[in-house]
Design an enzyme around this catalytic site. Structure first.
Site, PDB file in Angstrom:
ATOM      1  N   GLU A  25       9.209  16.936  14.796  1.00  0.00           N
ATOM      2  CA  GLU A  25       9.696  16.724  13.432  1.00  0.00           C
ATOM      3  C   GLU A  25       8.917  17.645  12.494  1.00  0.00           C
ATOM      4  OE1 GLU A  25      10.885  12.951  10.653  1.00  0.00           O
ATOM      5  OE2 GLU A  25       8.933  12.880  11.636  1.00  0.00           O
ATOM      6  N   LYS A  34       0.864  -1.188   0.000  1.00  0.00           N
ATOM      7  CA  LYS A  34       0.000   0.000   0.000  1.00  0.00           C
ATOM      8  C   LYS A  34       0.896   1.232   0.000  1.00  0.00           C
ATOM      9  CE  LYS A  34      -1.637   2.823   2.995  1.00  0.00           C
ATOM     10  NZ  LYS A  34      -1.662   4.092   2.212  1.00  0.00           N
ATOM     11  N   GLY A  87      -5.042   5.289   5.085  1.00  0.00           N
ATOM     12  CA  GLY A  87      -4.799   4.527   6.298  1.00  0.00           C
ATOM     13  C   GLY A  87      -6.034   3.847   6.849  1.00  0.00           C
ATOM     14  N   PRO A  88      -7.136   4.596   7.046  1.00  0.00           N
ATOM     15  CA  PRO A  88      -8.328   3.960   7.596  1.00  0.00           C
ATOM     16  C   PRO A  88      -8.907   2.863   6.712  1.00  0.00           C
ATOM     17  CG  PRO A  88      -8.438   6.346   7.847  1.00  0.00           C
ATOM     18  CD  PRO A  88      -7.264   6.063   6.969  1.00  0.00           C
ATOM     19  N   GLY A  89      -8.859   3.056   5.398  1.00  0.00           N
ATOM     20  CA  GLY A  89      -9.490   2.097   4.501  1.00  0.00           C
ATOM     21  C   GLY A  89      -8.670   0.869   4.196  1.00  0.00           C
ATOM     22  N   VAL A  90      -7.349   1.038   4.012  1.00  0.00           N
ATOM     23  CA  VAL A  90      -6.487  -0.073   3.613  1.00  0.00           C
ATOM     24  C   VAL A  90      -5.410  -0.370   4.651  1.00  0.00           C
ATOM     25  CG1 VAL A  90      -4.838  -0.872   1.864  1.00  0.00           C
ATOM     26  CG2 VAL A  90      -6.923   0.282   1.152  1.00  0.00           C
ATOM     27  N   GLY A  91      -4.793   0.668   5.200  1.00  0.00           N
ATOM     28  CA  GLY A  91      -3.745   0.448   6.194  1.00  0.00           C
ATOM     29  C   GLY A  91      -4.250  -0.337   7.394  1.00  0.00           C
ATOM     30  N   GLU A 118       9.753   1.967  10.648  1.00  0.00           N
ATOM     31  CA  GLU A 118      10.735   3.040  10.484  1.00  0.00           C
ATOM     32  C   GLU A 118       9.939   4.326  10.565  1.00  0.00           C
ATOM     33  OE1 GLU A 118      12.287   6.124   9.048  1.00  0.00           O
ATOM     34  OE2 GLU A 118      12.261   5.089   7.111  1.00  0.00           O
ATOM     35  N   CYS A 145      13.452  11.738   6.758  1.00  0.00           N
ATOM     36  CA  CYS A 145      13.355  11.388   8.180  1.00  0.00           C
ATOM     37  C   CYS A 145      14.707  11.433   8.882  1.00  0.00           C
ATOM     38  CB  CYS A 145      12.735  10.004   8.337  1.00  0.00           C
ATOM     39  SG  CYS A 145      13.499   8.728   7.332  1.00  0.00           S
TER      40      CYS A 145
END
Length: 473
Positions: free
Chosen positions: A378, A170, A203-207, A245, A279
């Site tokens: 960050e 994803k 994120g909500p739908g697939v993660g 990560e 990052c």
């Protein structure tokens, strides 16, 4: 226009179970450049079923079969270099020189590293009457970010393939086009059906569906610490392996020596690369109090040499990836001013002449203390914070005074001194004078995550260890 409204599942492009099309934006123009579909749990179910079926045979593929496949993928990357670079530039705003250089080169480089590691990787080790066997972990869910999209796909997909796993990828819905091109490359290279699957979504739908799926054996995630915590919590019920990560707020200790000015300049421009959306970026520069004024002057000059502008032109940096990201960065710049840091270069608002696009002025703050918001959070934009230290012990203390521990930097003439300081820093990486190695372990301490990617260390993330005992000694 890029039109990728289907998902790559079980070796073919298929329609989503429930249509849900969204635009992909070019952050330099704020215009739509294409469309993708956002998937659902049902699409993840289909991809997992395909990956589970494929694992039954792929786990027993030979080293030579995997090497042949990786080499075929490498040939496909060379054919599609221009397409990959253009996609990265269009969807996340990287200047073409950066997109066709570091972005694509890292992608190809990680593949070559995986090939070399696989050629000599020990999948079995005999210890007297016991045989230890390293076996693929199974079906892996991979969730990758938008800031170095190809790099993070490479760090997950290639080691997982090399060790005999199957996978569902994803990519970020903000920068998904490069991943669709990767799927085309994989297909053309002859990756067996179901071994590699691609499902776009948020994120909500697939993660969430990936991280909690009972038939996924491992989740490998790169992104924010906030999202990483949510993924780990969602994965806990199925006791799957979770490799993360996450965020970083990396210190850059500038030693008090003859290379000081050069180190400050390099650290400043290094912070601005990829529009600060890295990052491991050296976002907290630590300088001796006695040389703070010199650091301000050098950093100002270096920041002013960084030219934001059209990614298709000769700009040093492009825009940040989205309006939401721009808003966040602006809020943190304002916070730095409000909390009393000295604004040395840049500041709020867009650069002159760049009213369209999510452009941020290359910004430097000095006289920052480590309790200020811009030293703690960050920012993920081209914003550098310069902090002072009294001696090297205090520099190490400040460096470690963070909830993150992904990377650190030390710059100066005395590499032995730098090594001694590096041993005391709680971070997964220490780069001395910009040192870089494609085989070096990549991963963090503390809230920067767990597990390691890159080189042989990345292979070990994707294997289980089986001990067979009672053999003839």
């Amino acid at each position: 226009m890029y039109e990728y409204t289907q998902f790559y599942i079980d070796g073919r492009w298929v329609d989503p179970v429930t249509p849900n099309t969204v635009e992909v934006e070019n952050p330099a123009t704020e215009q739509a450049i294409g469309h993708i579909s956002l998937g659902s749990a049902a699409d993840v179910d289909a991809a997992v079923a395909a990956a589970r079926r494929a694992f039954e045979s792929w786990q027993f593929s030979t080293r030579d079969e995997r090497l042949d496949l990786l080499k075929a993928i490498a040939a496909g990357i060379e054919k599609r270099r221009e397409d990959l670079a253009k996609a990265v530039s269009d969807e996340m705003g990287a200047p073409m020189a950066l997109a066709s250089g570091a972005h694509v080169n890292l992608f190809a480089g990680h593949l070559q590293t995986a090939i070399k590691v696989l050629e000599g990787f020990a999948f079995e080790k005999r210890d007297g009457a016991t045989l230890h066997i390293l076996e693929p972990i199974g079906v892996v869910g991979m969730i990758t970010p938008w800031n170095w999209p190809l790099n993070q796909i490479a760090c997950k997909v290639f080691p997982a393939l090399a060790t005999g796993n199957t996978m569902i990828l994803k990519p970020s819905e903000i920068a998904p086009v490069n991943a669709a091109i990767v799927a085309e490359i994989m297909h053309e290279a002859g990756v067996p059906a179901g071994v590699f699957n691609l499902v776009n979504g948020d994120g909500p739908g697939v993660g969430t569906a990936i991280s909690g799926h009972p038939d996924i054996d491992m989740v490998s995630f790169t992104g924010s610490t906030r999202a990483g915590i949510a993924i780990a919590a969602n994965a806990a019920g199925t006791v799957k392996r979770v490799a993360q990560e996450l965020g970083g707020k990396s210190p850059n200790i500038i030693l008090d020596d003859g290379a000081f000015a050069r180190s400050v300049a390099k650290g400043t421009t290094g912070m601005m690369g990829n529009s600060g959306q890295t990052c491991t970026a050296p976002s907290r520069m630590l300088v001796p109090h006695a040389r703070m004024e010199e650091a301000k002057r050098v950093a100002r000059e270096a920041a002013e040499s960084v030219i934001p502008g059209d990614p298709k032109g000769n700009a040093t940096i492009g825009p940040v990836v989205s309006k939401a990201q721009w808003d966040k960065i602006q809020g943190l710049i304002e916070k730095g001013i409000e909390e009393g840091a000295t604004l040395v270069a840049g500041g709020p608002g867009k650069p002159e002449g760049l009213e369209t696009g999510h452009y941020v002025k290359p910004t430097v703050f000095a006289d920052v203390t480590n309790d200020m918001t811009i030293a703690r959070e960050e920012i993920f934009g081209p914003v550098l914070a310069i902090l002072g230290y009294a001696d090297e012990d205090e520099a190490v203390r400040i460096a470690n005074d963070t909830e993150y521990g992904l990377a650190s930097h030390i710059s100066g003439e005395d590499t032995e001194k730098a090594l001694a300081l590096g041993r005391r820093i709680r971070a997964g990486r220490v780069a001395i004078n910009g040192g870089y190695d494609m085989n070096a372990a990549f991963g963090g301490y503390k809230k920067s995550g767990n597990g390691r990617e890159w080189g042989e260390f990345g292979f070990h993330e994707f294997v289980e260890i089986k001990a067979v005992m009672g053999l003839p000694a």
